[in-house]
Structure formats: C-alpha cells, structure tokens
Design a protein around this motif. Structure first.
Motif, mmCIF file in Angstrom:
data_model
loop_
_atom_site.group_PDB
_atom_site.id
_atom_site.type_symbol
_atom_site.label_atom_id
_atom_site.label_comp_id
_atom_site.label_asym_id
_atom_site.label_seq_id
_atom_site.Cartn_x
_atom_site.Cartn_y
_atom_site.Cartn_z
ATOM 1 N N ASN A 267 52.141 88.227 -6.086
ATOM 2 C CA ASN A 267 52.707 87.463 -4.979
ATOM 3 C C ASN A 267 52.595 85.981 -5.331
ATOM 4 O O ASN A 267 51.570 85.361 -5.169
ATOM 5 C CB ASN A 267 52.044 87.791 -3.631
ATOM 6 C CG ASN A 267 50.541 87.751 -3.659
ATOM 7 O OD1 ASN A 267 49.929 86.681 -3.653
ATOM 8 N ND2 ASN A 267 49.907 88.915 -3.721
ATOM 9 N N ASP A 268 53.674 85.454 -5.867
ATOM 10 C CA ASP A 268 53.739 84.061 -6.281
ATOM 11 C C ASP A 268 55.082 83.480 -5.844
ATOM 12 O O ASP A 268 55.780 84.057 -5.001
ATOM 13 C CB ASP A 268 53.533 83.923 -7.789
ATOM 14 C CG ASP A 268 54.511 84.757 -8.588
ATOM 15 O OD1 ASP A 268 55.496 85.270 -8.002
ATOM 16 O OD2 ASP A 268 54.321 84.910 -9.804
ATOM 17 N N GLN A 269 55.461 82.355 -6.404
ATOM 18 C CA GLN A 269 56.680 81.683 -5.979
ATOM 19 C C GLN A 269 57.921 82.543 -6.198
ATOM 20 O O GLN A 269 58.928 82.386 -5.507
ATOM 21 C CB GLN A 269 56.825 80.358 -6.734
ATOM 22 C CG GLN A 269 57.887 79.436 -6.144
ATOM 23 C CD GLN A 269 57.833 78.056 -6.754
ATOM 24 O OE1 GLN A 269 57.123 77.831 -7.724
ATOM 25 N NE2 GLN A 269 58.584 77.127 -6.186
ATOM 26 N N LEU A 270 57.861 83.479 -7.147
ATOM 27 C CA LEU A 270 59.008 84.340 -7.416
ATOM 28 C C LEU A 270 59.187 85.428 -6.367
ATOM 29 O O LEU A 270 60.290 85.964 -6.218
ATOM 30 C CB LEU A 270 58.866 84.985 -8.799
ATOM 31 C CG LEU A 270 58.854 84.031 -9.997
ATOM 32 C CD1 LEU A 270 58.649 84.815 -11.286
ATOM 33 C CD2 LEU A 270 60.150 83.231 -10.052
ATOM 34 N N THR A 271 58.137 85.765 -5.657
ATOM 35 C CA THR A 271 58.215 86.880 -4.709
ATOM 36 C C THR A 271 57.962 86.468 -3.257
ATOM 37 O O THR A 271 58.278 87.231 -2.352
ATOM 38 C CB THR A 271 57.187 87.961 -5.093
ATOM 39 O OG1 THR A 271 55.868 87.402 -5.054
ATOM 40 C CG2 THR A 271 57.450 88.485 -6.500
ATOM 41 N N LEU A 272 57.395 85.281 -3.037
ATOM 42 C CA LEU A 272 57.032 84.851 -1.684
ATOM 43 C C LEU A 272 58.167 84.074 -1.009
ATOM 44 O O LEU A 272 59.007 83.465 -1.682
ATOM 45 C CB LEU A 272 55.784 83.971 -1.727
ATOM 46 C CG LEU A 272 54.491 84.632 -2.188
ATOM 47 C CD1 LEU A 272 53.419 83.581 -2.427
ATOM 48 C CD2 LEU A 272 54.015 85.664 -1.173
ATOM 49 N N GLU A 273 58.156 84.083 0.308
ATOM 50 C CA GLU A 273 59.067 83.239 1.077
ATOM 51 C C GLU A 273 58.535 81.808 1.073
ATOM 52 O O GLU A 273 57.338 81.583 0.859
ATOM 53 C CB GLU A 273 59.186 83.767 2.503
ATOM 54 C CG GLU A 273 59.790 85.173 2.583
ATOM 55 C CD GLU A 273 59.833 85.696 4.009
ATOM 56 O OE1 GLU A 273 59.388 84.948 4.922
ATOM 57 O OE2 GLU A 273 60.298 86.826 4.215
ATOM 58 N N PRO A 274 59.403 80.811 1.322
ATOM 59 C CA PRO A 274 58.950 79.407 1.273
ATOM 60 C C PRO A 274 57.767 79.108 2.175
ATOM 61 O O PRO A 274 56.840 78.391 1.771
ATOM 62 C CB PRO A 274 60.201 78.628 1.697
ATOM 63 C CG PRO A 274 61.338 79.511 1.289
ATOM 64 C CD PRO A 274 60.855 80.909 1.507
ATOM 65 N N ASP A 275 57.757 79.621 3.410
ATOM 66 C CA ASP A 275 56.630 79.370 4.314
ATOM 67 C C ASP A 275 55.346 79.981 3.765
ATOM 68 O O ASP A 275 54.269 79.375 3.826
ATOM 69 C CB ASP A 275 56.923 79.946 5.706
ATOM 70 C CG ASP A 275 57.908 79.089 6.494
ATOM 71 O OD1 ASP A 275 58.349 78.052 5.949
ATOM 72 O OD2 ASP A 275 58.224 79.450 7.644
ATOM 73 N N GLN A 276 55.450 81.195 3.232
ATOM 74 C CA GLN A 276 54.273 81.858 2.675
ATOM 75 C C GLN A 276 53.738 81.091 1.472
ATOM 76 O O GLN A 276 52.525 80.894 1.337
ATOM 77 C CB GLN A 276 54.628 83.294 2.268
ATOM 78 C CG GLN A 276 55.001 84.207 3.422
ATOM 79 C CD GLN A 276 55.493 85.558 2.948
ATOM 80 O OE1 GLN A 276 56.112 85.672 1.879
ATOM 81 N NE2 GLN A 276 55.244 86.601 3.732
ATOM 82 N N TYR A 277 54.659 80.667 0.610
ATOM 83 C CA TYR A 277 54.238 79.946 -0.596
ATOM 84 C C TYR A 277 53.564 78.622 -0.248
ATOM 85 O O TYR A 277 52.544 78.261 -0.842
ATOM 86 C CB TYR A 277 55.446 79.705 -1.494
ATOM 87 C CG TYR A 277 55.119 78.938 -2.748
ATOM 88 C CD1 TYR A 277 54.427 79.549 -3.792
ATOM 89 C CD2 TYR A 277 55.485 77.599 -2.877
ATOM 90 C CE1 TYR A 277 54.108 78.846 -4.939
ATOM 91 C CE2 TYR A 277 55.173 76.888 -4.023
ATOM 92 C CZ TYR A 277 54.485 77.511 -5.048
ATOM 93 O OH TYR A 277 54.160 76.803 -6.183
#
Length: 413
Positions: A267-277
C-alpha cells in the motif's frame, strides 16, 4: 618307343589344358548393378578352368576400414575440454589400437591429445592461481541450497522457495501471484557499497538495518501489516560478490515459515488514494522520528540522548501538524484530520518541554503527556473515514511501532 613332347617349355603331366581350350583363362567379369538385385554375376563361361582367377570376390563396394572409437572419444573430450587427462590417455591408447588393427582415426586421436594437453595445462594453472578453489566453493554453496541458477527479484513480486524456508542459502525461487498464498513478498531493494566482501554476518546485519527502515515505504499503512509478518532479506554470497553482485532484496515473510502469507501487503502511492497517501505520509514521518529512540533501557543512562530525540520528535510533530490541513481532504474526513492536527501540535509542545527537562523525572512527566496526545486509538475514527485499517499495531517499549515483526535472518543468494 616313346613319342617326344612337342617343342616348347616342359609342363608337368596333368597340367595341360584340354584340347581346344584358350591358352589363357578369361578375365573375371566385374560386378554390375541389375534391376533384378543389388548386383549380378554374369553366367559362368564354359571355358572357365578348375581354379579361381586372381581378384575373384573383389568389389569396389566393400565396406571402408572403420574409425577407432577411442580416437573419436579423445577428440570429443579435447574439444569440450572436459576431463582433459582422460582425453589424453584415450588418445594414446587409440594410436596403439589403430596401428595394431589398421583402423582409421589417427588424426582425431592426435587432435584430441593436443587439445587435452592444453586442457591439462590450463587446469594446472587454475589450481595454482586458486581458481579451482573459488569454483569449488561456489559448487559447495550451490549444493547446500535449494535451486539452480542465480535469480533476480523485482519489488512487488511474490514467490515460493523450493524448501519453503526463508533462512539459509537460496539459489532459485518460484514466482507466484501475490493474490494467493506465497512464502514472501519483495518490498524493497538496494545496492551494497563497493569494496571487499564484508562477510555473511556483516552483510546480513546491514541488510536487516536497511530493510527495516524501508518497510514503511512499501507498506505505508503499518496497521494493515499482520503482527506475524517479519522482515527478511536476500544478500550476496562471497562467490556472487566476486562477479559484481551487490544487490540486497528486502522481503516480507511470515515469522512462522509454515504459515506463509496470503495477499499482497503493498500500500503505497501506486495503490493508495490521494487522501490515504497524504495521511499515511504524515504518519510515516512521525513514526520515523519515534523509531529513533536511544538504545539505552533507562532515561537516566542517556538523558542527553533522550533530550535530543525528544527535540527531533517535537519538530516532526509540528511539521506534520502544519502539513496535514494543507491537503484538501474529503468532507467526511477533513474535520477529523483537523482535530488530529491540533493534537499533534499540543503533543509537539510537550515533546519540546521534555527536550528542555533538567532531569529524567521531568523528562518522563512531559514524555507521558506527549504520548497520550498521539495515542493511536484517537486516530481510529479518522482512519475509518479514510478507508484505512482500524486495528492499532503493537508498540514496543520505546514507543516505536512493532508491526511488521522483528528483522528476520538474512538469506544469501
């Protein structure tokens, strides 16, 4: 009265040809191809004598003289440079057999002997320079492992090991989809510095240290990492180091090797939504500051070190308290994030007071207040609104996150 013999050379009695017989026997007929069979002999001449003329039975289609088998073997071993001493001996024996049997293959035997002789010389030089020892060490390493050739793993790939173990020597692995069960998942890689091989233990220690620091760059939501997950690594062997291998692969695996993992932990920038990241990036910065706690067990043992650590944590909290509200979160999470930012700001002030504490007791007083303000339980509601994991991880004695397990023993490749 006897009748004298006719003029001419005397012939023994009984050796005169019958009357009317030609003075010389007819020349033999050559064999020739015929539609009725491979070869036909013409009808016997009525004038043939009681003896066979010379050359009877000779045919230009007789089988050629065979090649000597040992000569062929000597040439093959010489070309392949395999067991050169054996190839040399076979060539010598082949020459003796060829002379005795009249077989062909002298050139092959000599060629095999020459190339095998070169191989013997090269083998002697290899042994003298230590090359054979290096080769044998590599062979022993491979024999103790679980596979064939060296391999390369990419970040994000999952695999199974032939023996199911993430400890010891590994030569090859079986790549499998991360969606199902697997032994390990690659979460990072890095290059070790050039120079002499540091040794197996030193390489494993460096790999554990670096991999543990990199774990949160791949699994940013540490709350989503199961408690039985441990950090392992693939490190170069002494042999692969000599060939230029410096790469270390960092792995997630189960502390209980028989259980394995299921599903990807990524779960990193490639898989997360902007708010989550954005939220997890802020949390990661705080966790990094907290993880830098001094190694001493008691504050009294290193009060200056603890005060310096508290000052770093205070700065990290203040920075994230300002940065979080700067991101435009979705309405249902924006207010919750703003409330957390205020707690971070108040905690930063307590950490700053701890950094200025004159003694260990004063330090502990502000330290405890600061930790309560950033209690993980206070973030559960915000995480739920952001769609993140809501089960807090286990924290170690120093306040650093314990999710992800202890660093596991390194694996050499």
């Amino acid at each position: 009265m006897a009748i004298p013999p006719p003029p001419g050379p005397q012939q023994p009695e009984g050796q005169y040809p019958p009357p009317g017989t030609p003075p010389h026997p007819p020349a033999p007929y050559p064999q020739y191809p015929s539609p009725q069979g491979p070869f036909q002999q013409p009808p016997q001449s009525p004038y043939a004598g009681p003896y066979q003329p010379w050359g009877q039975g000779y045919s230009p289609y007789n089988r050629p003289v065979p090649f000597n088998g040992l000569a062929i073997a000597a040439l093959v071993l010489g070309i392949l440079c395999f067991l050169p001493a054996v190839g040399l001996v076979l060539g010598i024996v082949a020459l003796v057999q060829i002379k005795r049997r009249g077989e062909r293959g002298k050139g092959m035997a000599v060629g095999g002997m020459v190339m095998s002789s070169i191989g013997v010389v090269l083998l002697a030089l290899t042994v003298a320079t230590g090359g054979a020892r290096a080769f044998w060490e590599g062979f022993e390493d491979a024999a103790g492992g679980s596979g064939g050739s060296a391999f390369s793993l990419e970040v994000g790939e999952c695999f199974d090991t032939p023996g199911g173990s993430l400890k010891g020597l590994a030569i090859d692995v079986d790549k499998v989809p991360c969606t199902g069960g697997h032994d390990a998942e690659v979460f990072a890689d890095f290059e070790m510095p050039e120079g002499d091989y540091p040794g197996q233990d030193a390489a494993a220690d460096e790999a554990d240290r670096r991999c543990y620091l990199l774990r949160n760059t791949y699994a940013m939501d540490s709350w989503a990492v199961p408690g039985d997950v441990a950090v392992y690594s693939f490190t170069p062997t002494a042999q692969s180091w000599r060939t230029g291998d410096r790469e270390v692969s960092c792995l997630f695996g189960n502390a209980d090797e028989e259980s394995g993992l299921t599903g990807s932990l990524r779960n990193d920038q490639l898989t997360l939504e902007p708010d989550q990241y954005s939220y997890l990036s802020s949390a990661a910065a705080i966790d990094d500051a907290l993880d830098a706690i001094p190694d001493t067990e008691y504050i009294d043992d290193d009060l200056p070190g603890y005060k310096e650590w508290a000052d770093d944590v205070s700065e990290a909290l203040a920075r994230e308290a300002d940065g979080l509200p700067a991101h435009r979160f979705a309405p249902d999470a924006a207010k919750l994030v703003a409330a957390l930012a205020k707690d971070l700001e108040r905690s930063a002030k307590e950490w700053a007071k701890a950094a200025d504490a004159p003694d260990a007791d004063t330090f502990s007083e502000h330290y405890e207040k600061a930790l309560k303000l950033i209690d993980p339980k206070k973030t559960v509601t915000t995480r739920e609104a952001l769609g993140l994991a809501t089960t807090p991880p286990v924290y170690d004695d120093g306040g650093g996150t314990g999710s992800g397990g202890e660093g596991g023993p390194g694996i050499e490749v």
